[in-house]
Design a protein around this motif. Structure first.
Motif, PDB file in Angstrom:
ATOM      1  N   ARG A   9      14.121  34.534  63.399  1.00 46.82           N
ATOM      2  CA  ARG A   9      14.670  34.792  62.066  1.00 46.82           C
ATOM      3  C   ARG A   9      14.138  33.773  61.055  1.00 46.82           C
ATOM      4  N   GLU A  12      10.673  34.487  59.958  1.00 49.97           N
ATOM      5  CA  GLU A  12      10.554  35.675  59.097  1.00 49.97           C
ATOM      6  C   GLU A  12      10.950  35.404  57.649  1.00 49.97           C
ATOM      7  N   TYR A  16      10.403  37.718  54.117  1.00 50.79           N
ATOM      8  CA  TYR A  16      11.478  38.233  53.261  1.00 50.79           C
ATOM      9  C   TYR A  16      11.307  37.733  51.828  1.00 50.79           C
ATOM     10  N   TRP A  17      10.908  36.496  51.661  1.00 54.30           N
ATOM     11  CA  TRP A  17      10.711  35.964  50.318  1.00 54.30           C
ATOM     12  C   TRP A  17       9.588  36.702  49.599  1.00 54.30           C
ATOM     13  N   THR A  19       8.695  39.631  49.996  1.00 52.66           N
ATOM     14  CA  THR A  19       9.150  40.994  49.715  1.00 52.66           C
ATOM     15  C   THR A  19      10.198  41.031  48.609  1.00 52.66           C
ATOM     16  N   LEU A  20      11.193  40.159  48.716  1.00 53.98           N
ATOM     17  CA  LEU A  20      12.369  40.259  47.853  1.00 53.98           C
ATOM     18  C   LEU A  20      12.198  39.615  46.490  1.00 53.98           C
ATOM     19  N   ARG A 398       8.700  48.661  53.142  1.00 57.09           N
ATOM     20  CA  ARG A 398       8.665  47.304  52.609  1.00 57.09           C
ATOM     21  C   ARG A 398       7.219  46.830  52.454  1.00 57.09           C
TER      22      ARG A 398
END
Length: 531
Positions: A9, A12, A16-17, A19-20, A398
């Motif tokens: 996690r 990852e 995520y950063w 992407t978001l 995504r």
């Protein structure tokens, strides 16, 4: 949670950063709102109907097949015999969405009143796939069209329709925006033009407010939709034609004329759309059907027929003699919603007369094991470096790191573009017609340093077998010759798949040209008529 899962996690978090970080605040806020304050069904009686027409509704045909209790969508069939079948576990989410759209009401041999009554009885308000905003939006429109076309919705159905509109108005998809929000707006406009009174006026006002806010952003100056999918472009074009028929208005006409012109330009000589990004045949109406529908409403495409460089969308159509080229030098889509993007930067499709020769690999589904490979760079006619995708596509919808187009230029004999998806290495590609018009030269340049592996992919239509005859030469469909520098590239032919429609996977062959060595690098590949 064990240590390994925690470490996974943590590793990852950068993904995520990447992407978001592009999301708009309204998307974040709406996700929080939906969690804390989910929509609740309002079972109040329906408002009165506006005095309205009852005549056949000009529109496009349904692509659903219905036989008794058996429904066929996306090349998959299943029966709806029990209440639980509306949310079958053995069918994909997309298939269930299609079931709840009720597009099949356009089929003449379907007992619409029976299925509407069953849906109301077997789908309690607020529960199941059918109450999610997107299928809700499409079903509302289809029920109203059904009533407009000379059928009569029962009092029970009218009450349900009002409950659905209220539920939709409380759950508009601001967390997604893009084409979903336009579908929500269309449903509110239809609902507001169907129901009278204060509620009807409120729905109508909100729907037009959303259109006036979203359409100038989503429909680009050259007429393309900003998600860069000809399939979604076509879906939205049909939606705007429906609303124009329902309400009229010069505001929509302006957008429609541009969209019709763009669709005409990116319809291939075979009469079908380009398959860049999430695009497939037989989801939206085809170009001929949409142009015919527009014609019945007195609308004709803007501008001359033909192609060129569509700078706002980033798509290219070039023609020379019997050859037609579609090329993608576009952004992956709007940064805050690239859910339908593929890692296909500088990919292309190539036609000879009406034959599709080099094809985009297409889309077989959104919830299939093939989803990520179909979005990856290796599924497109472009260059992959060191096994990396040009844009970091992951999950079903995504994107993390995104390729950016850094330069474009029209040439006397073609076009050139560059992207930074492999930064610090830059990839430049030029498409150039041969002087005698017999074919196309594709030049690739990698600007950088160090040792790398580059792969060039050529995906061919199933009717175009490819065979390596000798070093530096491949024969395609016995009619075309593809030549490449054998001293720099090794060649292999792989069994592959082409998915021109959801649920349809056809075997084809892909030529893969590999380079292993140092950069910088320049390569040239030619495809021409075999003499």
């Amino acid at each position: 949670m064990d240590r390994n899962r925690i470490m996974t996690r943590v590793s990852e978090l950068p993904l995520y950063w990447r992407t978001l970080r592009h999301l708009k605040m309204i998307q974040v806020a709406d996700r929080i709102r939906r969690r804390l304050f989910p929509a609740r069904p309002d079972l109040s009686p329906a408002p009165p109907l506006r005095p309205g027409r009852k005549k056949p509704y000009h529109g496009c045909r349904s692509r659903a097949e219905v036989s008794g209790n058996r429904f066929t969508f996306l090349h998959c069939s299943a029966e709806v015999c029990r209440p639980g079948d509306w949310n079958r576990k053995d069918c994909s989410k997309l298939w269930l969405y299609n079931l709840h759209y009720f597009d099949f009401l356009r089929n003449e041999d379907v007992d619409g009143a029976h299925w509407i009554d069953r849906w109301i009885r077997e789908n309690p308000p607020g529960s199941g796939n059918g109450w999610e905003p997107y299928p809700l939006s499409l079903r509302i429109v289809n029920w109203i069209k059904y009533h407009r076309s000379g059928h009569s919705l029962s009092p029970k159905a009218l009450n349900s329709l009002a409950v659905q509109l209220r539920f939709l108005a409380a759950s508009l998809e601001y967390h997604l925006l893009a084409n979903h929000l336009l579908a929500n707006a269309k449903a509110l406009i239809f609902g507001g033009s169907f129901f009278d009174g204060e509620e009807g006026a409120k729905w109508l006002r909100k729907g037009w407010e959303m259109y006036r806010e979203q359409l100038p952003e989503q429909i680009l100056a050259d007429g393309g939709h900003f998600e860069r999918s000809l399939m979604y472009h076509s879906i939205l074009l049909e939606d705007l034609l429906d609303v124009h028929q329902e309400t009229g208005g010069e505001f929509l006409r302006t957008h429609l004329l541009k969209m019709l012109g763009f669709l005409r330009s990116f319809t291939g000589p075979d009469g079908r759309i380009a398959l860049f990004n999430d695009a497939a045949f037989n989801v939206a109406p085809g170009p001929e059907e949409l142009l015919e529908y527009a014609g019945r409403l007195g609308l004709r495409p803007e501008g001359p027929e033909g192609g060129g460089w569509f700078a706002d969308s980033g798509y290219l159509r070039l023609e020379r003699g019997d050859w037609t080229l579609f090329a993608d030098a576009a952004p992956v889509g709007p940064d805050y919603q690239p859910g339908h993007a593929h890692a296909d930067t500088l990919g292309f499709e190539l036609f000879f007369k009406t034959r599709r020769i080099a094809v985009d690999s297409g889309v077989s589904g959104y919830q299939t094991p093939r989803r990520n490979p179909e979005r990856g760079t290796g599924a497109h006619n472009t260059l992959r470096l060191d096994g990396r995708d040009s844009s970091e596509v992951w999950a079903a919808h995504r994107v993390g790191r995104r390729a950016r187009i850094t330069e474009t230029r029209e040439l006397p004999d073609g076009f050139t573009a560059e992207h930074d998806g492999y930064r610090p290495v830059m990839h430049r590609r030029s498409w150039r017609w041969l002087e005698d018009g017999s074919g196309l030269r594709i030049e690739d340049e990698l600007k950088g340093t160090g040792s790398h592996t580059a792969e060039l992919f050529w995906h061919f239509h199933p009717d175009c077998p490819v065979e390596l005859r000798e070093p530096g030469r491949a024969v395609v469909a016995e009619d075309f010759l593809l030549t490449y520098p054998a001293d720099r590239l090794t060649a292999g032919v792989a069994d592959d798949f082409w998915s021109p429609e959801f649920g349809l996977v056809l075997p084809n062959r892909t030529l893969i040209l590999r380079y292993q060595g140092t950069l910088p690098l320049q390569l040239s590949v030619i495809i021409s008529e075999k003499k």
